[in-house]
Write a protein that holds these residues in place. Structure first.
Motif, mmCIF file in Angstrom:
data_model
loop_
_atom_site.group_PDB
_atom_site.id
_atom_site.type_symbol
_atom_site.label_atom_id
_atom_site.label_comp_id
_atom_site.label_asym_id
_atom_site.label_seq_id
_atom_site.Cartn_x
_atom_site.Cartn_y
_atom_site.Cartn_z
ATOM 1 N N ASN A 1 -5.428 -4.908 13.280
ATOM 2 C CA ASN A 1 -5.280 -4.140 11.774
ATOM 3 C C ASN A 1 -5.169 -5.201 10.706
ATOM 4 O OD1 ASN A 1 -5.328 -1.889 10.309
ATOM 5 N ND2 ASN A 1 -2.821 -1.445 10.420
ATOM 6 N N THR A 2 -6.099 -6.088 10.891
ATOM 7 C CA THR A 2 -6.206 -7.223 9.963
ATOM 8 C C THR A 2 -7.608 -7.396 8.980
ATOM 9 O OG1 THR A 2 -6.867 -8.836 11.646
ATOM 10 C CG2 THR A 2 -4.611 -8.674 11.062
ATOM 11 N N HIS A 3 -8.184 -6.185 9.063
ATOM 12 C CA HIS A 3 -9.453 -6.088 8.061
ATOM 13 C C HIS A 3 -9.047 -6.400 6.580
ATOM 14 C CE1 HIS A 3 -12.518 -4.505 10.763
ATOM 15 N NE2 HIS A 3 -11.909 -3.643 11.298
ATOM 16 N N ILE A 4 -10.104 -7.075 6.110
ATOM 17 C CA ILE A 4 -9.915 -7.381 4.501
ATOM 18 C C ILE A 4 -9.825 -6.060 3.908
ATOM 19 C CG2 ILE A 4 -10.682 -8.558 2.578
ATOM 20 C CD1 ILE A 4 -12.051 -10.713 4.692
ATOM 21 N N ARG A 5 -8.852 -5.950 3.152
ATOM 22 C CA ARG A 5 -8.587 -4.594 2.306
ATOM 23 C C ARG A 5 -8.430 -4.856 0.599
ATOM 24 N NH1 ARG A 5 -6.542 -0.897 6.477
ATOM 25 N NH2 ARG A 5 -6.095 -2.183 8.070
ATOM 26 N N ALA A 6 -8.753 -4.356 0.064
ATOM 27 C CA ALA A 6 -8.691 -4.163 -1.503
ATOM 28 C C ALA A 6 -7.480 -3.215 -1.929
ATOM 29 C CB ALA A 6 -9.914 -4.300 -2.232
ATOM 30 N N ASN A 7 -6.366 -3.173 -1.361
ATOM 31 C CA ASN A 7 -5.365 -2.380 -1.830
ATOM 32 C C ASN A 7 -4.835 -2.333 -3.114
ATOM 33 O OD1 ASN A 7 -5.851 -0.942 0.520
ATOM 34 N ND2 ASN A 7 -4.110 -2.473 1.568
ATOM 35 N N VAL A 8 -5.615 -2.055 -4.210
ATOM 36 C CA VAL A 8 -5.192 -2.196 -5.493
ATOM 37 C C VAL A 8 -3.975 -1.138 -5.943
ATOM 38 C CG1 VAL A 8 -5.760 -2.256 -7.949
ATOM 39 C CG2 VAL A 8 -7.428 -3.071 -6.205
ATOM 40 N N LEU A 9 -4.321 -0.162 -5.092
ATOM 41 C CA LEU A 9 -3.028 1.013 -5.431
ATOM 42 C C LEU A 9 -1.724 0.636 -4.938
ATOM 43 C CD1 LEU A 9 -5.316 4.212 -4.468
ATOM 44 C CD2 LEU A 9 -4.550 3.561 -6.563
ATOM 45 N N GLU A 10 -1.703 -0.120 -4.195
ATOM 46 C CA GLU A 10 -0.099 -0.797 -3.628
ATOM 47 C C GLU A 10 0.368 -1.333 -4.675
ATOM 48 O OE1 GLU A 10 -0.579 -3.055 -0.068
ATOM 49 O OE2 GLU A 10 -1.068 -1.307 1.139
ATOM 50 N N LEU A 11 -0.177 -1.838 -5.938
ATOM 51 C CA LEU A 11 0.430 -2.529 -6.889
ATOM 52 C C LEU A 11 1.343 -1.641 -7.368
ATOM 53 C CD1 LEU A 11 -2.365 -4.701 -8.137
ATOM 54 C CD2 LEU A 11 -0.430 -5.340 -6.738
ATOM 55 N N TRP A 12 0.727 -0.198 -7.810
ATOM 56 C CA TRP A 12 1.752 0.795 -8.647
ATOM 57 C C TRP A 12 2.714 1.536 -7.555
ATOM 58 C CZ3 TRP A 12 -3.391 -0.265 -9.920
ATOM 59 C CH2 TRP A 12 -3.626 -0.775 -11.067
ATOM 60 N N LEU A 13 2.458 1.394 -6.335
ATOM 61 C CA LEU A 13 3.278 2.298 -5.398
ATOM 62 C C LEU A 13 4.359 1.606 -5.252
ATOM 63 C CD1 LEU A 13 0.652 3.231 -2.696
ATOM 64 C CD2 LEU A 13 1.335 4.677 -5.013
ATOM 65 N N THR A 14 5.673 2.301 -5.242
ATOM 66 C CA THR A 14 6.869 1.762 -5.253
ATOM 67 C C THR A 14 7.675 1.763 -3.846
ATOM 68 O OG1 THR A 14 7.956 3.640 -6.078
ATOM 69 C CG2 THR A 14 7.297 1.984 -7.752
ATOM 70 N N SER A 15 7.538 2.774 -3.049
ATOM 71 C CA SER A 15 8.129 3.143 -1.903
ATOM 72 C C SER A 15 7.299 2.937 -0.838
ATOM 73 C CB SER A 15 8.766 4.593 -2.009
ATOM 74 O OG SER A 15 7.733 5.450 -1.575
ATOM 75 N N GLU A 16 8.120 2.568 0.335
ATOM 76 C CA GLU A 16 7.269 2.445 1.547
ATOM 77 C C GLU A 16 6.545 3.495 2.306
ATOM 78 O OE1 GLU A 16 5.994 0.057 4.622
ATOM 79 O OE2 GLU A 16 7.234 -0.584 3.025
ATOM 80 N N ARG A 17 7.322 4.871 1.708
ATOM 81 C CA ARG A 17 6.699 6.149 2.010
ATOM 82 C C ARG A 17 5.399 6.417 1.449
ATOM 83 N NH1 ARG A 17 7.838 11.110 4.109
ATOM 84 N NH2 ARG A 17 7.155 12.808 2.893
ATOM 85 N N GLN A 18 5.190 5.961 0.049
ATOM 86 C CA GLN A 18 4.190 6.087 -0.650
ATOM 87 C C GLN A 18 2.936 4.937 0.037
ATOM 88 O OE1 GLN A 18 5.576 4.962 -4.456
ATOM 89 N NE2 GLN A 18 5.431 6.934 -5.167
#
Length: 156
Positions: A60-77
């Motif tokens: 599970n180490t593919h290169i990802r562009a998780n831009v949305l993670e910058l605005w997500l605050t909780s682990e659930r999100q």
């Protein structure tokens, strides 16, 4: 499986590196190109690429562009976003897998051979089907892990 893939990838890297070394020495230093070396290098190179992608999927180490993670605050999100990403990956991957299956059937029927050494190209073409199948298995496994952690409520 971890050990097997580690040794397989190491062996494939060694074979590709050795082949390129021989190619450079014979072609540019000795001015005697080895006929068919490019053809034989196709097989380990293609398998190295595909098995490397399978390994990244497994870890599970593919290169990802998780831009949305910058605005997500909780682990659930983050877990919900991971589930959405895994579902999209499964949909696209299964679609590509169906194409790979059709291509494999075509390759089996036609049974092409390399132009110089007459090595059946099917042995390199089957790598795509095997690789995509394994990647979809690992993607489904990671999806199941995310769904299970979300259902257990272990993420906040």
């Amino acid at each position: 499986m971890d050990r097997f893939s580690k040794y397989l990838l190491t062996a494939l890297i060694g074979i590709v590196a050795l082949g390129q070394f021989v190619q450079v020495i014979t072609r540019y230093v000795l001015q005697i190109p080895v006929m068919g070396l490019e053809e034989t290098m196709l097989y380990p190179t293609l398998w190295l690429y595909i098995i490397g992608a399978v390994n990244a999927s497994r870890e599970n180490t593919h290169i990802r562009a998780n831009v949305l993670e910058l605005w997500l605050t909780s682990e659930r999100q983050h877990t919900v976003l991971a589930i959405i990403g895994e579902v999209i990956s499964l949909i696209v991957g299964l679609w590509l897998l169906s194409w790979a299956w059709d291509y494999t059937r075509y390759a089996w029927r036609v049974w092409k051979e390399s132009p110089t050494l007459y090595i059946p190209t099917f042995y390199s073409e089957i790598a795509l089907l095997i690789g995509l199948t394994l990647m979809m298995v690992y993607t489904a496994w990671h999806l199941w892990g995310h769904v299970r952690s979300l259902a257990k409520g272990s993420v906040q």
